[in-house]
Design a protein around this motif. Structure first.
Motif: not given
Lengths: 187, 275
Positions: B61, B64-65, B67-68
């Motif tokens: 998704a 996510l990028k 968030q990570i």
């Protein structure tokens, strides 16, 4: 910071070691799909996969010092981290589920049910539409690769479960990967 | 060694899939240094798994990028991974033989009539006799067992003494060879005198070689197996003197046709140990 479209592996590694955000962007943009593809086939649930892929990037980021260019390729190294993290994750989930189920008198073969159990009431990932190169293998061989690669069984366990001599397990896995090479070359 | 046979045994695939045992990996690490074709086969198999991952990619998704990255950038800068080795399995405790028995004497005591008392006394006495007899039987058995154990201990002790004498020489290295996958209980020890190149082998934990077969010891020298001699077929000795080996990185034992072979049959690898 301007995005980078192509990096040689050694440049990428040195940027990674300097904790440069461009290195993260490059890694993520180029490899997250491939790694996520490995993860989702092991953990089978999107919620799990989202959690595991975060872990994986954190591990890559923190452990890049341990990566040895002389011993192998970065991509292979990252795939191994993705696979090991996912298998460890699903094994610990399995243990948790077994503990939850201890009150049930009849938990038979609980270690085998992880692909089918739906204890968390989560929707499992729908693999329809996902590219499945493995699906083009002979069914027996596909099963072997699934057990060995995605389900984390040892060769001895595969040999026991499929009632097949250890030597046969080894040579069939080899045959399966050779066929896989042929399939990938045709694509 | 037949490298083609080695490659086609499936070991490379097991290795890249992370399925090879520790022993298999250490053999492979030795061999790959000397044989570019093995190195190349490993790389090819790794590229195959890379291509498979690329081909079967699934996009995570998009959110996510960030968030990570948020998670990564909040980590302290000095957090570096360290390799944690898991503790070796603790050896299973030896079986404890249960010998203690608690016998409860009947507690009935009735003073109403002498007859009842006498009957009970008789019963208790009989019971006591039986109990004492059983205990004596048990003691006799235990004594016999202890004597047998002492005899075998003495035999072992004299063997151990001669091994100990060897071990005490500063130039002698003890190399423990452990069973490969599927043969975890097997074990052998090589005592290797690095000064005079003498090699001694103790291999009590190997099963008897089948008819027409014989165990053969190999020294792995710069990735190449060197014949270190075959184990005598019938011998009451505990320790065998093998061929002299001036230099080695590992020792391994395979099962070969009687008389031994010039190159090891890796599929019949029983035990291996690094130095």
């Amino acid at each position: 910071m301007s995005p980078i479209h192509y990096l040689a592996e050694d440049t990428l590694i040195s940027l990674l070691k300097k904790r440069d955000q461009r290195a993260f962007n490059y890694l993520y943009d180029n490899y997250s799909g491939a790694l996520y593809g490995v993860v989702i086939r092991i953990v089978l649930h999107k919620n799990y996969a989202d959690e595991v892929i975060q872990d994986i990037f954190v591990k890559i980021w923190n452990h890049v010092e341990l990566f040895n260019e002389e011993k192998g390729r970065l991509y292979t190294w990252m795939i191994n981290i993705a696979r090991n993290t996912s298998i460890d994750y699903i094994k610990s989930k399995r243990v948790q589920n077994e503990q939850k189920n201890q009150s049930l008198p009849d938990v038979v073969n609980s270690s085998e049910t992880h692909r089918y159990a739906d204890i968390d009431q989560m929707t499992k990932v729908d693999f329809i539409g996902m590219s499945s190169v493995l699906g083009k293998l002979k069914p027996d061989w596909k099963r072997l690769i699934e057990m060995a690669y995605y389900e984390g069984y040892t060769q001895q366990e595969i040999s026991d479960r499929l009632e097949m001599p250890l030597g046969t397990v080894k040579t069939r896995i080899r045959a399966a990967l050779l066929q896989l090479r042929g399939i990938l070359n045709e694509q | 060694m037949d490298i083609k046979e080695y490659i086609s045994s499936g070991i490379i695939e097991a290795y890249v899939l992370g399925l090879a045992t520790e022993e298999e990996v250490s053999v492979l690490d030795c061999i790959r240094q000397k044989h570019p074709e093995v190195q190349e086969a490993i790389l090819e198999a790794q590229l195959l798994l890379e291509d498979l991952a690329t081909e079967q990619a699934v996009s995570p998704a998009p959110e996510l990028k960030d968030q990570i990255w948020a998670q990564i950038s909040s980590l302290p800068a000095d957090v570096h991974g360290s390799v944690v080795t898991t503790a070796a399995d603790t050896p299973a405790p030896a079986d404890i033989v249960e010998t203690d028995k608690v016998v409860k004497l009947p507690q009935h005591r009735d003073n109403h009539t002498l007859a009842i008392a006498a009957t009970i006394l008789l019963a208790v006495s009989l019971g006591g006799n039986i109990l004492l007899y059983q205990q004596r039987e048990e003691s006799d058995n235990m004594l016999a067992q202890a004597e047998a154990a002492r005899d075998s201990t003495q035999t072992l002790l004299s063997a151990a003494n001669s091994q100990w004498e060897l071990l005490q020489r500063p130039s002698v290295k003890a190399v423990s060879l452990a069973g490969v996958e599927g043969r975890p209980d097997l074990k052998a020890v090589v005592l290797w005198d690095t000064q005079n190149a003498n090699v001694y082998l103790t291999a009590e934990k190997l099963p008897a070689a089948p008819q027409g077969k014989q165990y053969q010891l190999w020294a792995i020298v710069d990735g190449q197996p060197v014949d270190a001699g075959v184990l005598p077929l019938a011998s009451t000795e505990q320790m065998f003197k093998m061929n002299n080996i001036p230099n080695a990185q590992a020792f391994a034992i395979t099962l070969e046709d009687e008389g031994g072979k010039p190159a090891p049959t890796l599929s019949d690898l029983y035990v291996i140990g690094n130095i």
